[in-house]
Write an enzyme that holds these catalytic residues in place. Structure first.
Site, short mmCIF file in Angstrom:
data_model
loop_
_atom_site.label_atom_id
_atom_site.label_comp_id
_atom_site.label_asym_id
_atom_site.label_seq_id
_atom_site.Cartn_x
_atom_site.Cartn_y
_atom_site.Cartn_z
CE1 TYR A 120 13.86 17.04 3.44
CE2 TYR A 120 14.30 15.53 5.37
CZ TYR A 120 14.47 17.42 4.79
OH TYR A 120 15.15 17.85 4.87
CD GLN A 131 21.46 14.57 3.71
OE1 GLN A 131 20.62 14.41 5.00
NE2 GLN A 131 20.82 15.65 3.38
CG ASP A 183 24.61 19.66 6.12
OD1 ASP A 183 24.54 20.21 5.18
OD2 ASP A 183 23.63 18.73 6.62
CG ASP A 184 25.24 20.32 1.87
OD1 ASP A 184 24.29 19.33 1.28
OD2 ASP A 184 24.21 21.38 2.43
CE LYS A 222 15.13 22.47 1.84
NZ LYS A 222 13.45 22.56 1.16
CG ASP A 271 24.99 16.60 4.17
OD1 ASP A 271 25.61 15.97 5.22
OD2 ASP A 271 23.48 17.34 5.06
CE LYS A 319 21.51 22.60 8.08
NZ LYS A 319 22.06 21.90 7.38
P1 13P Z 1 20.39 19.49 5.14
O1 13P Z 1 19.95 19.29 4.15
O2 13P Z 1 21.30 20.73 5.95
O3 13P Z 1 20.58 17.84 5.31
O4 13P Z 1 19.34 19.77 6.60
C1 13P Z 1 18.44 18.96 6.41
C2 13P Z 1 17.84 18.98 7.56
O5 13P Z 1 16.61 18.56 8.24
C3 13P Z 1 18.53 20.10 9.35
O6 13P Z 1 17.58 20.40 10.19
MG MG Z 2 22.40 16.92 6.23
MG MG Z 3 22.79 21.19 4.35
#
Ligand code: 13P
Ligand code: MG
Ligand code: MG
Ligand code: 13P
Length: 367
Positions: free
Chosen positions: A230, A95, A53-54, A233, A12, A133
């Protein structure tokens, strides 16, 4: 026999309007760099796609796993894409690129990687799953069903080539240990581990016939552990081989019809159903979710990719999607209550220490 490596590296590197989807200029930049690598002979073939978003870079080559040139190509492509994301002011640009300098392979640097070296069969079908997600353990339940559950995979009962069963390599991502377990013999012990997908994650599945070798592989990089805090994800990818001794494509997809509930929804701190979607629905907006999985089917011949087929783009998955949305409503109604919110030890964010600190003087022992 031709040996081919299938590598998927994902990251991402920024998205438009929150964590919804990448910008087309970013995807184009990534794709152009990977394409240059293909014309220079670093890789044989490639596809670039996104889920939420990945961005996923699928590559084929003859250089084996963990190859510095192949990993370096993906790393550079993501770096270039992240620069464009920064120029555009995209959300969370860069990110998943946690380190500045590339040092041989992308493991531990932020991107997720799933790769396997195989001896191509005359026809070599496989499926690439990309999810957003959620976390790598989201594939535990479907992989178990695909390779060990006869109610899912008819071939385990009726095809003599599958009847011997499969071996599962399971990672303990907290203690950094791995173990290989054999099904059907150790099915109950295996389930005792992989039923806890935040900790025990299926990394690989192997055919018991060594000639067939690896059957599946999952990316297991846990971004939040890599970074020590953090930073997003660890949205996973998986590669699963199909047919002629492996489960049929239909048996592989059948494992996604529950739909099962996974972690990673909103702020990485909630649960939601894993919704099987075609690429056109791989735009993730409601409450930053619900978690999504895409399945792309390919064949590979001498390293050349044939496909993809967008496998969840089938009316037969409409009811699964509808059920998933119903489950989403029920879980969402729980708001800050479990099981919608994750148990404390798995929360990516929590204000609890601050709340307890503020209540310090008012908390009394219970007599
Ligand atoms: P991503 O891991 O897909 O960037 O999403 C992060 C997040 O916290 C969405 O609420
Ligand atoms: Mg993201
Ligand atoms: Mg993502
Ligand atoms: P193979 O195991 O021969 O690849 O075919 C199985 C199948 O597709 C049945 O649906």
């Amino acid at each position: 026999m031709v040996k081919t490596t299938i590598t998927v590296i994902k990251a991402d590197i920024g998205s438009v309007a929150g964590h919804v989807m990448p910008h087309e200029d970013v995807i184009k930049t990534v794709e152009e760099h990977v394409s240059k690598g293909a014309s220079e002979g670093v890789i044989i073939d490639y596809r670039v796609f996104h889920v939420g978003d990945d961005i996923f870079i699928l590559m084929t080559h003859d250089k084996g796993t963990d190859n510095p040139d192949v990993h370096g190509l993906a790393w550079e492509a993501f770096k270039k894409g992240a620069e464009v994301a920064k120029e555009l002011g995209l959300y969370a640009a860069g990110q998943d690129l946690l380190k500045d300098a590339f040092s041989g392979n992308v493991r531990g640097m932020g991107p997720g990687v799933a790769e396997m070296e195989i001896e191509e069969r005359p026809a070599e079908p496989f499926v690439v799953f990309g999810a957003d997600k959620t976390e790598p353990g989201a594939f535990n339940l479907p992989l178990f069903k695909i390779f060990a559950d006869p109610f899912n995979t008819a071939g385990l009962v009726i095809d003599p080539r599958l009847h011997v069963g499969f071996k599962f390599e399971v990672y303990d991502i907290i203690e950094n240990k791995r173990v290989i377990m054999s099904t059907p013999e150790e099915m109950y012990d295996l389930l005792a581990l992989i039923g806890h997908p935040g900790r025990y994650v299926i990394k690989r599945v192997y055919h018991k016939n060594e000639k067939l070798g690896i059957a599946a592989v999952v990316s297991t990089e846990k971004l939040n552990f890599i970074a020590g805090k953090y930073v997003g994800k660890d949205d996973p990818v998986a590669i699963v081989r199909a047919q002629s001794g492996f489960p049929a494509v239909g048996e592989i997809l059948e494992a996604f019809t529950i739909p099962h509930i996974v972690s990673g929804f909103m702020r990485g701190s909630h649960r939601g159903p894993l919704v099987p979607v075609p690429l056109r629905y791989a735009k993730v907006s409601r409450f930053d979710g619900p978690p999504r999985v895409v399945a792309l089917g390919f064949n590979v011949k001498n390293g050349r990719l044939i496909g993809p087929v967008d496998l969840f783009d089938d009316v037969a998955f409409d009811e699964v999607r509808r059920r998933a949305l119903m489950i989403t409503d029920i879980l969402r109604a729980h708001g800050p209550f479990e099981p919608e919110v994750l148990p404390l030890e798995e929360m990516e964010y929590t204000t609890l220490p601050k709340v307890l600190e503020a209540l310090k003087d008012r908390r009394e022992n219970i007599e």
